[in-house]
Design an enzyme around this catalytic site. Sequence first.
Site, PDB file in Angstrom:
ATOM      1  N   HIS A 117     -21.017-144.532 -25.212  1.00 30.67           N
ATOM      2  CA  HIS A 117     -21.618-144.694 -27.052  1.00 30.67           C
ATOM      3  C   HIS A 117     -20.250-142.915 -27.848  1.00 30.67           C
ATOM      4  O   HIS A 117     -21.314-142.044 -28.276  1.00 30.67           O
ATOM      5  CB  HIS A 117     -22.770-144.228 -28.012  1.00 30.67           C
ATOM      6  CG  HIS A 117     -23.026-144.887 -28.767  1.00 30.67           C
ATOM      7  ND1 HIS A 117     -24.134-145.720 -29.550  1.00 30.67           N
ATOM      8  CD2 HIS A 117     -22.370-144.383 -30.271  1.00 30.67           C
ATOM      9  CE1 HIS A 117     -23.659-145.981 -29.985  1.00 30.67           C
ATOM     10  NE2 HIS A 117     -23.161-145.457 -31.406  1.00 30.67           N
ATOM     11  N   HIS A 167     -17.672-142.675 -31.046  1.00 29.94           N
ATOM     12  CA  HIS A 167     -16.772-143.526 -31.704  1.00 29.94           C
ATOM     13  C   HIS A 167     -15.428-142.362 -32.039  1.00 29.94           C
ATOM     14  O   HIS A 167     -15.401-141.215 -32.388  1.00 29.94           O
ATOM     15  CB  HIS A 167     -17.155-143.339 -33.169  1.00 29.94           C
ATOM     16  CG  HIS A 167     -18.206-143.498 -33.653  1.00 29.94           C
ATOM     17  ND1 HIS A 167     -18.437-145.373 -33.898  1.00 29.94           N
ATOM     18  CD2 HIS A 167     -19.799-143.505 -33.514  1.00 29.94           C
ATOM     19  CE1 HIS A 167     -20.404-145.923 -33.707  1.00 29.94           C
ATOM     20  NE2 HIS A 167     -20.676-144.310 -33.542  1.00 29.94           N
ATOM     21  N   LEU A 168     -14.515-143.255 -31.710  1.00 25.69           N
ATOM     22  CA  LEU A 168     -12.752-142.380 -31.805  1.00 25.69           C
ATOM     23  C   LEU A 168     -12.191-143.064 -32.760  1.00 25.69           C
ATOM     24  O   LEU A 168     -11.036-142.280 -33.231  1.00 25.69           O
ATOM     25  CB  LEU A 168     -12.065-142.793 -30.307  1.00 25.69           C
ATOM     26  CG  LEU A 168     -12.465-142.466 -28.832  1.00 25.69           C
ATOM     27  CD1 LEU A 168     -11.591-143.609 -27.844  1.00 25.69           C
ATOM     28  CD2 LEU A 168     -12.658-141.213 -29.068  1.00 25.69           C
ATOM     29  N   ARG A 169     -13.000-143.795 -33.586  1.00 30.80           N
ATOM     30  CA  ARG A 169     -11.888-144.153 -34.878  1.00 30.80           C
ATOM     31  C   ARG A 169     -10.750-144.261 -35.144  1.00 30.80           C
ATOM     32  O   ARG A 169     -10.088-145.504 -35.675  1.00 30.80           O
ATOM     33  CB  ARG A 169     -11.712-142.808 -36.338  1.00 30.80           C
ATOM     34  CG  ARG A 169     -13.432-141.734 -36.279  1.00 30.80           C
ATOM     35  CD  ARG A 169     -14.056-142.803 -36.613  1.00 30.80           C
ATOM     36  NE  ARG A 169     -15.642-142.033 -37.048  1.00 30.80           N
ATOM     37  CZ  ARG A 169     -16.553-142.052 -37.476  1.00 30.80           C
ATOM     38  NH1 ARG A 169     -17.272-143.263 -36.897  1.00 30.80           N
ATOM     39  NH2 ARG A 169     -17.863-141.551 -37.749  1.00 30.80           N
ATOM     40  N   HIS A 206     -28.653-145.278 -29.554  1.00 31.54           N
ATOM     41  CA  HIS A 206     -29.614-144.004 -30.153  1.00 31.54           C
ATOM     42  C   HIS A 206     -31.411-144.330 -30.777  1.00 31.54           C
ATOM     43  O   HIS A 206     -31.373-144.608 -31.427  1.00 31.54           O
ATOM     44  CB  HIS A 206     -28.352-143.718 -31.007  1.00 31.54           C
ATOM     45  CG  HIS A 206     -28.297-145.055 -32.292  1.00 31.54           C
ATOM     46  ND1 HIS A 206     -28.793-145.884 -32.803  1.00 31.54           N
ATOM     47  CD2 HIS A 206     -27.033-144.865 -32.601  1.00 31.54           C
ATOM     48  CE1 HIS A 206     -27.960-146.228 -33.709  1.00 31.54           C
ATOM     49  NE2 HIS A 206     -26.683-146.119 -33.236  1.00 31.54           N
ATOM     50  N   ASN A 249     -27.652-141.374 -38.589  1.00 31.33           N
ATOM     51  CA  ASN A 249     -28.283-142.881 -38.155  1.00 31.33           C
ATOM     52  C   ASN A 249     -28.037-143.486 -37.160  1.00 31.33           C
ATOM     53  O   ASN A 249     -27.232-143.449 -36.581  1.00 31.33           O
ATOM     54  CB  ASN A 249     -27.069-143.934 -39.687  1.00 31.33           C
ATOM     55  CG  ASN A 249     -28.139-145.429 -39.590  1.00 31.33           C
ATOM     56  OD1 ASN A 249     -29.294-145.342 -39.743  1.00 31.33           O
ATOM     57  ND2 ASN A 249     -27.171-146.256 -39.934  1.00 31.33           N
ATOM     58  N   ASP A 289     -23.407-140.563 -29.512  1.00 33.46           N
ATOM     59  CA  ASP A 289     -22.387-140.803 -30.350  1.00 33.46           C
ATOM     60  C   ASP A 289     -21.989-139.821 -31.389  1.00 33.46           C
ATOM     61  O   ASP A 289     -22.034-139.636 -33.225  1.00 33.46           O
ATOM     62  CB  ASP A 289     -24.302-141.082 -31.963  1.00 33.46           C
ATOM     63  CG  ASP A 289     -23.966-142.215 -33.216  1.00 33.46           C
ATOM     64  OD1 ASP A 289     -23.079-142.081 -32.947  1.00 33.46           O
ATOM     65  OD2 ASP A 289     -24.747-142.403 -33.329  1.00 33.46           O
ATOM     66  N   PHE A 292     -22.348-141.191 -42.573  1.00 32.18           N
ATOM     67  CA  PHE A 292     -23.378-140.469 -41.162  1.00 32.18           C
ATOM     68  C   PHE A 292     -23.170-140.302 -39.987  1.00 32.18           C
ATOM     69  O   PHE A 292     -21.714-141.192 -40.437  1.00 32.18           O
ATOM     70  CB  PHE A 292     -24.496-141.849 -41.315  1.00 32.18           C
ATOM     71  CG  PHE A 292     -24.937-142.843 -41.546  1.00 32.18           C
ATOM     72  CD1 PHE A 292     -26.965-141.661 -42.188  1.00 32.18           C
ATOM     73  CD2 PHE A 292     -25.356-143.647 -42.270  1.00 32.18           C
ATOM     74  CE1 PHE A 292     -28.015-142.413 -42.876  1.00 32.18           C
ATOM     75  CE2 PHE A 292     -25.764-144.318 -43.701  1.00 32.18           C
ATOM     76  CZ  PHE A 292     -27.663-143.072 -44.071  1.00 32.18           C
TER      77      PHE A 292
END
Length: 426
Positions: free
Chosen positions: A58, A60-62, A230, A276, A303, A321
């Site tokens: 999990h 986030h590489l954006r 999460h 979040n 996350d 978040f």
Amino acid sequence: MILLKNGRKVNENNELINIDLLIQDGIIVEMSECIENSEAYVYDLAGKLVSPGLIDVHVHLREPGYERKETIETGTKAAARGGYTTIAAMANTIPVPDSIEHVSYIEALLEKNAQVRVFPYAAITIGERGEEIVDVEALSKRGILGFSDDGRGIQEAGVMYQAMKRAKAVNKPIVAHCEDDSLLFGGYLHEGEYAKANGHRGILSVSESAQIARDIMLAQATGVHYHICHISTKESVELVRFAKEQGIHVTAEVSPHHLILCDMDIVDDDTNFKMNPPLRSDADRMACVEGLLDGTIDVIATDHAPHHEDEKAWGIETAPFGIVGLETAFPLMYTTFVKTGQMTLKQLIDCMSTKAATIFDLPYGKLEMGAAADLTIIDLDKEMEIDSSKFLSKGKNTPFNGYHVAGWPVMTVVGGKIVYKDEQMN
């Protein structure tokens, strides 16, 4: 050819035993207490831990779409520094990976820029809008890990049911951010003591657990592998425990911050404590710890959610978040739980590597002859203060800045290639 000398690994009895490893063509070709090879380049590990490469399902590489926050290059460099050899990239990008064209575009970016192994998720629905389901059958033939609308819960039960049926038919997991929007009421911190004491609108725990309860029943009806992102509340942990007792194919992850912090740890409305799901009560935190230790929760996932510092300066109500986690997860978990005797070192490695490979059917997370040489070398004795200004990630948004922790990764090897090396390693 690389020879790693004088390392130690954890055996099944949680004992540290001496180990040398010979790596050739990306594979562990020999592993024993003592190996000599005059043709190999030798690294003396001087008693450091050799772990199967860490896996984070999990992240986030954006990129694409939010390169101001993070890029594939910076995010995967951060992963390598944190000891991660395999990560899974969430689908909330621009464009959303909701079609063959979009997934192919993202795969090309990963091929060009990723420093570690990256499996993208495809979205569950077009544009992550929760309405029209993607072409599950076509996308399943790509190199995706599964289907996820992370960042948004699927609001319609019928949409989730149909998505689960189709995912089951192609043997791919549904990976769910669980949040019932009708129960949010404008909340942005946990509906708990901190929010009440400081006049903030709270996020109800039931906004998470209600959707998990619904989805568990849908997973039972469809037989799909349903993975919960999460997890953060005691009720959610109980639901997963029930589902596993019933033989429903449910797995779950928990993030380090939900194991270490609670809402009362928030300092002066610092937005680096805003994520979040939010930091919950200490009772929720303890339930998550218990769930991880007894196997109800399967894996630890960061996350990792980088944001630009300007965005995090907007204030607790409006700031986005999310916090970063790739570069600090192992030392935080090791210091908080292993050094205090709450968790064994083997349990931690299982939760951060081996189990993730098992539940997502990946050929990694193995420290054995013939396996891919995906390895994390960790100096369990190295103690250092977390300094977010030195992160390789673009994101500096962490609540753990200044924490003094031990157990830092010092070398990361992916397919026999050294992708990160601390200056202390020769």
